[in-house]
Design a protein around this motif. Sequence first.
Motif, mmCIF file in Angstrom:
data_model
loop_
_atom_site.group_PDB
_atom_site.id
_atom_site.type_symbol
_atom_site.label_atom_id
_atom_site.label_comp_id
_atom_site.label_asym_id
_atom_site.label_seq_id
_atom_site.Cartn_x
_atom_site.Cartn_y
_atom_site.Cartn_z
ATOM 1 N N PRO A 139 0.481 6.304 -4.860
ATOM 2 C CA PRO A 139 -0.039 7.437 -5.630
ATOM 3 C C PRO A 139 -1.515 7.292 -5.999
ATOM 4 C CG PRO A 139 2.152 6.876 -6.399
ATOM 5 C CD PRO A 139 1.768 5.811 -5.409
ATOM 6 N N LYS A 140 -1.928 6.102 -6.432
ATOM 7 C CA LYS A 140 -3.327 5.907 -6.832
ATOM 8 C C LYS A 140 -4.258 5.948 -5.628
ATOM 9 C CE LYS A 140 -2.569 3.346 -11.133
ATOM 10 N NZ LYS A 140 -2.811 2.083 -11.864
ATOM 11 N N ASN A 141 -3.826 5.381 -4.511
ATOM 12 C CA ASN A 141 -4.656 5.427 -3.309
ATOM 13 C C ASN A 141 -4.788 6.849 -2.780
ATOM 14 O OD1 ASN A 141 -5.120 2.703 -3.381
ATOM 15 N ND2 ASN A 141 -3.706 2.182 -1.735
ATOM 16 N N ALA A 142 -3.705 7.608 -2.864
ATOM 17 C CA ALA A 142 -3.753 9.004 -2.423
ATOM 18 C C ALA A 142 -4.736 9.800 -3.275
ATOM 19 C CB ALA A 142 -2.357 9.625 -2.500
ATOM 20 N N GLU A 143 -4.712 9.550 -4.575
ATOM 21 C CA GLU A 143 -5.638 10.235 -5.482
ATOM 22 C C GLU A 143 -7.081 9.856 -5.176
ATOM 23 O OE1 GLU A 143 -6.511 10.554 -10.311
ATOM 24 O OE2 GLU A 143 -4.706 9.557 -9.580
ATOM 25 N N ALA A 144 -7.325 8.572 -4.927
ATOM 26 C CA ALA A 144 -8.681 8.117 -4.613
ATOM 27 C C ALA A 144 -9.164 8.696 -3.285
ATOM 28 C CB ALA A 144 -8.716 6.594 -4.561
ATOM 29 N N LEU A 145 -8.253 8.853 -2.346
ATOM 30 C CA LEU A 145 -8.605 9.445 -1.053
ATOM 31 C C LEU A 145 -9.023 10.899 -1.239
ATOM 32 C CD1 LEU A 145 -8.651 8.879 2.037
ATOM 33 C CD2 LEU A 145 -6.298 9.737 2.109
ATOM 34 N N GLU A 146 -8.273 11.611 -2.025
ATOM 35 C CA GLU A 146 -8.575 13.023 -2.272
ATOM 36 C C GLU A 146 -9.872 13.199 -3.059
ATOM 37 O OE1 GLU A 146 -4.944 14.269 -4.143
ATOM 38 O OE2 GLU A 146 -4.133 15.054 -2.261
ATOM 39 N N GLU A 147 -10.219 12.195 -3.874
ATOM 40 C CA GLU A 147 -11.431 12.282 -4.686
ATOM 41 C C GLU A 147 -12.645 11.634 -4.001
ATOM 42 O OE1 GLU A 147 -10.460 10.624 -8.466
ATOM 43 O OE2 GLU A 147 -9.143 12.294 -9.038
ATOM 44 N N ASN A 148 -12.506 11.349 -2.702
ATOM 45 C CA ASN A 148 -13.629 10.887 -1.855
ATOM 46 C C ASN A 148 -14.124 9.477 -2.168
ATOM 47 O OD1 ASN A 148 -13.891 13.292 -0.248
ATOM 48 N ND2 ASN A 148 -14.760 14.284 -2.071
ATOM 49 N N TYR A 149 -13.250 8.626 -2.722
ATOM 50 C CA TYR A 149 -13.613 7.218 -2.851
ATOM 51 C C TYR A 149 -13.368 6.490 -1.519
ATOM 52 C CZ TYR A 149 -13.972 7.572 -7.950
ATOM 53 O OH TYR A 149 -14.351 7.899 -9.232
ATOM 54 N N PHE A 150 -12.361 6.943 -0.788
ATOM 55 C CA PHE A 150 -12.004 6.355 0.500
ATOM 56 C C PHE A 150 -12.212 7.392 1.598
ATOM 57 C CE2 PHE A 150 -8.355 4.201 -2.054
ATOM 58 C CZ PHE A 150 -9.258 3.327 -2.646
ATOM 59 N N ASP A 151 -12.415 6.894 2.811
ATOM 60 C CA ASP A 151 -12.515 7.788 3.968
ATOM 61 C C ASP A 151 -11.221 7.809 4.779
ATOM 62 O OD1 ASP A 151 -15.493 8.627 4.056
ATOM 63 O OD2 ASP A 151 -15.534 6.476 3.660
ATOM 64 N N PHE A 152 -10.638 6.618 4.966
ATOM 65 C CA PHE A 152 -9.375 6.523 5.692
ATOM 66 C C PHE A 152 -8.422 5.601 4.952
ATOM 67 C CE2 PHE A 152 -12.207 7.615 9.305
ATOM 68 C CZ PHE A 152 -11.523 8.727 9.791
ATOM 69 N N LEU A 153 -7.154 5.945 5.028
ATOM 70 C CA LEU A 153 -6.093 5.137 4.445
ATOM 71 C C LEU A 153 -5.089 4.838 5.554
ATOM 72 C CD1 LEU A 153 -4.375 5.892 1.033
ATOM 73 C CD2 LEU A 153 -3.054 5.122 2.987
ATOM 74 N N ILE A 154 -4.800 3.569 5.786
ATOM 75 C CA ILE A 154 -3.845 3.182 6.818
ATOM 76 C C ILE A 154 -2.513 2.851 6.145
ATOM 77 C CG2 ILE A 154 -3.310 1.537 8.657
ATOM 78 C CD1 ILE A 154 -6.304 1.181 9.082
ATOM 79 N N ASP A 155 -1.482 3.598 6.506
ATOM 80 C CA ASP A 155 -0.166 3.382 5.900
ATOM 81 C C ASP A 155 0.735 2.616 6.859
ATOM 82 O OD1 ASP A 155 1.761 3.802 3.771
ATOM 83 O OD2 ASP A 155 2.808 5.096 5.203
ATOM 84 N N GLN A 156 1.615 1.781 6.322
ATOM 85 C CA GLN A 156 2.462 0.931 7.159
ATOM 86 C C GLN A 156 3.935 1.317 7.129
ATOM 87 O OE1 GLN A 156 2.772 -3.141 5.629
ATOM 88 N NE2 GLN A 156 1.762 -2.479 3.760
ATOM 89 N N GLU A 157 4.253 2.503 6.590
ATOM 90 C CA GLU A 157 5.634 3.000 6.565
ATOM 91 C C GLU A 157 6.574 2.012 5.882
ATOM 92 O OE1 GLU A 157 6.620 4.361 10.660
ATOM 93 O OE2 GLU A 157 6.441 6.330 9.744
ATOM 94 N N GLY A 158 6.283 1.741 4.618
ATOM 95 C CA GLY A 158 7.088 0.796 3.857
ATOM 96 C C GLY A 158 8.544 1.202 3.737
ATOM 97 N N TYR A 159 8.810 2.493 3.625
ATOM 98 C CA TYR A 159 10.196 2.963 3.508
ATOM 99 C C TYR A 159 10.997 2.549 4.732
ATOM 100 C CZ TYR A 159 14.225 6.070 3.146
ATOM 101 O OH TYR A 159 15.507 6.559 3.082
ATOM 102 N N VAL A 160 10.420 2.762 5.908
ATOM 103 C CA VAL A 160 11.096 2.421 7.159
ATOM 104 C C VAL A 160 11.366 0.920 7.227
ATOM 105 C CG1 VAL A 160 10.906 2.420 9.677
ATOM 106 C CG2 VAL A 160 10.085 4.380 8.366
ATOM 107 N N GLN A 161 10.416 0.119 6.767
ATOM 108 C CA GLN A 161 10.586 -1.335 6.795
ATOM 109 C C GLN A 161 11.802 -1.762 5.972
ATOM 110 O OE1 GLN A 161 6.963 -3.279 5.624
ATOM 111 N NE2 GLN A 161 5.700 -2.074 7.009
ATOM 112 N N GLY A 162 11.877 -1.283 4.729
ATOM 113 C CA GLY A 162 12.981 -1.668 3.861
ATOM 114 C C GLY A 162 14.319 -1.182 4.372
#
Length: 342
Positions: free
Chosen positions: A285-308
Amino acid sequence: MAGTIRQIAQIAGVSRGTVDRALNHRGRINPEVARRIWEIAEELDYHPRKRAETDEKQEGELRIGVITQMSESSFMIPVHQGIADVEKELRERNVVLYIRNIVSVDEQEQLKAIDELDKLRISGLAIMPVECDSVRSRLNRLMEERHIPVVTFNSDIVGTKRSCFVGLDNRKSGRAAAGLMGMLTRGSGKILIITGFFTNSVNSLRVEGFIEEVKQSFPDLELLGVQSSSGDAKEVEQIIVNTMHMMPDLAGIFVASRGQGGVCCALDKIRPKHRPYVIVYDMTPKNAEALEENYFDFLIDQEGYVQGYRAIHLLYDHLVKGRELNQDMMFTDIKILTKYNI
């Protein structure tokens, strides 16, 4: 009318004792025979009779152990959700998960958890292993002496006979991050790399992949070395502040570990005229918010749900349906997110 053990034994051409061992996961039995017995049981709609005593009922349960690390980190939220969903699903099939969530990356805590689950007579283990000799040795003993299959997820451990790894191809994801950084910077400028613990194989593979791709495809990018933050946001913040005071023309920041919130704090503190490009990991949630507010340019997700979810289901399919764990690596998707597709 539901089938009986006697009927299953007659159709399968085995003894009732063999059927009982297969259905209750007791003793050693040929996987092909076990799979045939379970198929017949499903066809006959066989349901085990309820027993009066609790301990007798527990004797018929299939027990799968689950061990996590860094369990309170935000990136673990989807991992825990995947585990919770598969636990709910398998509970209806008389499968019980015994879960040990470890807050830190602690060798002794993990060894203690493995021993606890072994005493509970688990039939399989899904684990986020700590990369160390003692855990490596203990897992091998579990597999060789107790014949318990082990599936690793999120993090892997070399030098073991684990059956399968479920998680991100971290080296490849690092190369992807380097490719993105190269395109953003047009292949030139100073790049800061921040990792967590140097002993963490996940972070190390990401960094190695990043450096390999930069050297191969973007030789004009100037790498400023790799700095360790222990995955702590305050340390990430201080590293960036110190670096940008010395090099205000910093072109890019790659964070291969936790502590991404430190990027936001550092940029708020410095308020650079030209913000460096930033690439981080994990859809939280915090990374998504930072992405939307232009602190980050790209976010790489690793599909944690699928892993578990998938790591535990693989063990279930192997133990109950006899499906072989013959895929050494089961990689999740490298999901690249921007504020436009989050």
